[in-house]
Design a protein around this motif. Structure first.
Motif, PDB file in Angstrom:
ATOM      1  N   PRO A   1      -4.751   1.934 -11.203  1.00 20.31           N
ATOM      2  CA  PRO A   1      -4.092   1.243 -11.579  1.00 20.31           C
ATOM      3  C   PRO A   1      -4.022   1.232 -13.146  1.00 20.31           C
ATOM      4  O   PRO A   1      -5.218   2.004 -13.505  1.00 20.31           O
ATOM      5  CB  PRO A   1      -4.001  -0.009 -11.122  1.00 20.31           C
ATOM      6  CG  PRO A   1      -5.861  -0.102 -10.558  1.00 20.31           C
ATOM      7  CD  PRO A   1      -5.990   1.136 -10.222  1.00 20.31           C
TER       8      PRO A   1
ATOM      9  N   THR B   1       3.342   3.924  -4.866  1.00 22.59           N
ATOM     10  CA  THR B   1       3.783   4.816  -5.295  1.00 22.59           C
ATOM     11  C   THR B   1       4.446   6.301  -4.729  1.00 22.59           C
ATOM     12  O   THR B   1       5.368   6.409  -5.076  1.00 22.59           O
ATOM     13  CB  THR B   1       2.852   5.383  -6.482  1.00 22.59           C
ATOM     14  OG1 THR B   1       1.051   6.073  -6.046  1.00 22.59           O
ATOM     15  CG2 THR B   1       2.078   4.062  -7.600  1.00 22.59           C
TER      16      THR B   1
ATOM     17  N   SER C   1       7.395   2.907  -2.972  1.00 23.41           N
ATOM     18  CA  SER C   1       8.336   2.541  -3.584  1.00 23.41           C
ATOM     19  C   SER C   1       9.147   2.220  -3.976  1.00 23.41           C
ATOM     20  O   SER C   1       9.896   1.598  -4.747  1.00 23.41           O
ATOM     21  CB  SER C   1       8.176   3.831  -5.222  1.00 23.41           C
ATOM     22  OG  SER C   1       8.862   4.686  -4.109  1.00 23.41           O
TER      23      SER C   1
ATOM     24  N   SER D   1      -2.967   0.960  -5.984  1.00 25.13           N
ATOM     25  CA  SER D   1      -3.425   2.130  -6.225  1.00 25.13           C
ATOM     26  C   SER D   1      -4.851   2.068  -6.548  1.00 25.13           C
ATOM     27  O   SER D   1      -5.522   1.603  -6.974  1.00 25.13           O
ATOM     28  CB  SER D   1      -2.326   2.118  -7.725  1.00 25.13           C
ATOM     29  OG  SER D   1      -2.827   3.286  -8.561  1.00 25.13           O
ATOM     30  N   ARG D   2      -5.575   3.122  -6.044  1.00 20.53           N
ATOM     31  CA  ARG D   2      -6.889   3.724  -6.182  1.00 20.53           C
ATOM     32  C   ARG D   2      -6.625   4.136  -7.905  1.00 20.53           C
ATOM     33  O   ARG D   2      -8.236   3.624  -8.652  1.00 20.53           O
ATOM     34  CB  ARG D   2      -6.806   4.650  -6.067  1.00 20.53           C
ATOM     35  CG  ARG D   2      -6.684   4.762  -3.737  1.00 20.53           C
ATOM     36  CD  ARG D   2      -7.419   6.379  -4.054  1.00 20.53           C
ATOM     37  NE  ARG D   2      -6.729   7.096  -3.494  1.00 20.53           N
ATOM     38  CZ  ARG D   2      -6.263   8.906  -3.593  1.00 20.53           C
ATOM     39  NH1 ARG D   2      -8.319   9.131  -2.875  1.00 20.53           N
ATOM     40  NH2 ARG D   2      -5.117   9.280  -3.711  1.00 20.53           N
TER      41      ARG D   2
ATOM     42  N   VAL E   1       1.542  -3.856  -6.374  1.00 15.17           N
ATOM     43  CA  VAL E   1       1.500  -2.430  -5.853  1.00 15.17           C
ATOM     44  C   VAL E   1      -0.142  -1.545  -5.625  1.00 15.17           C
ATOM     45  O   VAL E   1      -0.668  -1.874  -7.073  1.00 15.17           O
ATOM     46  CB  VAL E   1       1.539  -1.347  -7.014  1.00 15.17           C
ATOM     47  CG1 VAL E   1       2.129  -0.066  -6.663  1.00 15.17           C
ATOM     48  CG2 VAL E   1       3.905  -1.771  -6.499  1.00 15.17           C
TER      49      VAL E   1
ATOM     50  N   ARG F   1      -5.699  -2.641  -7.889  1.00 14.19           N
ATOM     51  CA  ARG F   1      -6.789  -1.155  -8.056  1.00 14.19           C
ATOM     52  C   ARG F   1      -7.299  -1.753  -5.826  1.00 14.19           C
ATOM     53  O   ARG F   1      -6.634  -2.601  -5.746  1.00 14.19           O
ATOM     54  CB  ARG F   1      -8.445  -1.160  -8.196  1.00 14.19           C
ATOM     55  CG  ARG F   1      -9.083  -0.200  -8.018  1.00 14.19           C
ATOM     56  CD  ARG F   1      -9.843   0.095  -8.394  1.00 14.19           C
ATOM     57  NE  ARG F   1     -11.075   1.081  -8.508  1.00 14.19           N
ATOM     58  CZ  ARG F   1     -11.933   0.851  -7.418  1.00 14.19           C
ATOM     59  NH1 ARG F   1     -12.592  -0.651  -7.280  1.00 14.19           N
ATOM     60  NH2 ARG F   1     -12.769   2.081  -7.180  1.00 14.19           N
TER      61      ARG F   1
ATOM     62  N   THR G   1       0.871  -1.199   0.208  1.00 13.38           N
ATOM     63  CA  THR G   1       0.320  -0.211  -0.350  1.00 13.38           C
ATOM     64  C   THR G   1       1.029   1.503  -0.145  1.00 13.38           C
ATOM     65  O   THR G   1       2.039   1.179   0.383  1.00 13.38           O
ATOM     66  CB  THR G   1      -0.605   0.122   1.001  1.00 13.38           C
ATOM     67  OG1 THR G   1       0.071  -0.021   2.590  1.00 13.38           O
ATOM     68  CG2 THR G   1      -1.224  -1.239   0.996  1.00 13.38           C
TER      69      THR G   1
ATOM     70  N   GLN H   1       0.323  -2.686 -10.890  1.00 13.22           N
ATOM     71  CA  GLN H   1      -0.634  -2.187  -9.552  1.00 13.22           C
ATOM     72  C   GLN H   1      -1.686  -3.115 -10.066  1.00 13.22           C
ATOM     73  O   GLN H   1      -2.384  -3.519 -10.963  1.00 13.22           O
ATOM     74  CB  GLN H   1      -0.707  -0.489 -10.378  1.00 13.22           C
ATOM     75  CG  GLN H   1       0.468  -0.188 -10.263  1.00 13.22           C
ATOM     76  CD  GLN H   1       0.239   1.556 -10.832  1.00 13.22           C
ATOM     77  OE1 GLN H   1      -0.203   2.250 -10.968  1.00 13.22           O
ATOM     78  NE2 GLN H   1       1.382   2.698 -10.560  1.00 13.22           N
TER      79      GLN H   1
ATOM     80  N   ASP I   1      -8.396   0.920  -2.455  1.00 12.77           N
ATOM     81  CA  ASP I   1      -8.557   1.905  -1.598  1.00 12.77           C
ATOM     82  C   ASP I   1      -9.447   1.270  -0.547  1.00 12.77           C
ATOM     83  O   ASP I   1      -9.888   1.486  -0.172  1.00 12.77           O
ATOM     84  CB  ASP I   1      -9.860   2.474  -2.979  1.00 12.77           C
ATOM     85  CG  ASP I   1     -10.026   4.545  -2.341  1.00 12.77           C
ATOM     86  OD1 ASP I   1     -10.284   4.487  -1.240  1.00 12.77           O
ATOM     87  OD2 ASP I   1     -11.435   5.310  -2.866  1.00 12.77           O
TER      88      ASP I   1
END
Length: 283
Positions: free
Chosen positions: A36, A11, A16, A33-34, A31, A44, A8, A42, A46
């Protein structure tokens, strides 16, 4: 054996670097990401949308936990996620907290306490303030150096053992991958405590600028942070941390980086020399 990790804040400044450190060990990295990017690793994720949690956790052995930015009550989102992750079979967790936040304190301290109580394998990272705060675009210190040749804080003559995010990531990678779980909180600092005036002097030496430290009252700093777009509650927390620094709360050095990674923590002079071009005036 190849281990699989969800990062989490993947990035961000430490996330990172944690992902890169795990890559170097041949680990499988996902990874969060809200939004991706297509064709990337990445996934998704949230914090505020629980429907994204289970897919992100599928097949995961460990999770690097970075609290949602600007949230003064991260436990309300992070503890339910931790419970979901445990139900999904995740065993190991590493939480990014702060040297200014002890177990049980409001904010990440509440997540720290829940992690210790619930997780079979865990570590909490409690780093001092990041050296990267002075170079990262968008950060107030970095922007004020470039725009006004000054660093503004409410720290007075207080000192901080600023730490390189790369050193934090190195400790995190070991906490995630070591055969024996750390099951401990790690205070992580650089090798020497510096005042903000000493930081300004170090930046001046390599950048060709005359950078100074301007210390302001706590209330003035809070107003400055709010004016920059920070939520009022979070601005109060950060301003209070500066006041703590002024009274000596961060004037300490810990040998954690060398003890865990086998190499010394990076000093600010080396960091400044590497990033000199980022402070240089446009030609």
């Amino acid at each position: 054996m190849t281990m699989r990790f969800l990062i989490t804040g993947g990035t961000g400044t430490t996330g990172s670097r944690v992902a890169s450190a795990l890559d170097a060990q041949g680990m499988s990295v996902r990874v969060a990401s809200r939004a991706p990017g297509p064709g990337t690793r990445q996934v998704r994720f949230d914090w505020t949308d629980p429907t994204t949690h289970a897919p992100a956790l599928t097949g995961t052995d460990g999770v690097y936990l970075v609290p949602p930015i600007g949230d003064t009550e991260p436990a309300r989102l992070m503890v339910p996620f931790l419970e979901r992750a445990l139900d999904a079979g995740v065993r190991r967790f590493v939480l990014l907290s702060s040297s200014a936040i002890a177990e049980g304190d409001p904010g990440a301290g509440e997540v720290h306490r829940a992690l210790r109580q619930l997780a079979p394998e865990w570590a909490v990272l409690r780093p001092a303030w990041f050296m990267q705060n002075f170079v990262t675009p968008g950060h107030l210190h970095a922007e004020s150096i470039r725009a006004a040749d000054e660093i503004v804080s409410a720290t007075g003559q207080g000192r901080v053992a600023f730490v390189d995010a790369g050193d934090i990531a190195a400790v995190a990678a070991r906490a995630l991958t070591d055969e024996r779980p750390h099951n401990a909180a790690h205070l992580i600092t650089g090798p020497r405590a510096l005042s903000y005036a000493e930081v300004a002097e170090a930046v001046s030496k390599v950048s060709g600028r005359e950078v100074r430290h301007r210390s302001v009252p706590v209330a003035a700093l809070r107003e400055r942070l709010v004016a920059a777009g920070m939520p009022e509650a979070f601005a109060r927390v950060l301003a209070a941390m500066d006041d703590g620094i002024a009274h000596g709360s961060e004037d300490r050095v810990a040998p954690t980086v060398e003890r865990i990674t086998g190499r010394p923590a990076r000093g600010f002079a080396d960091f400044a020399a590497e990033h000199a071009a980022e402070w240089a005036r446009p030609q």
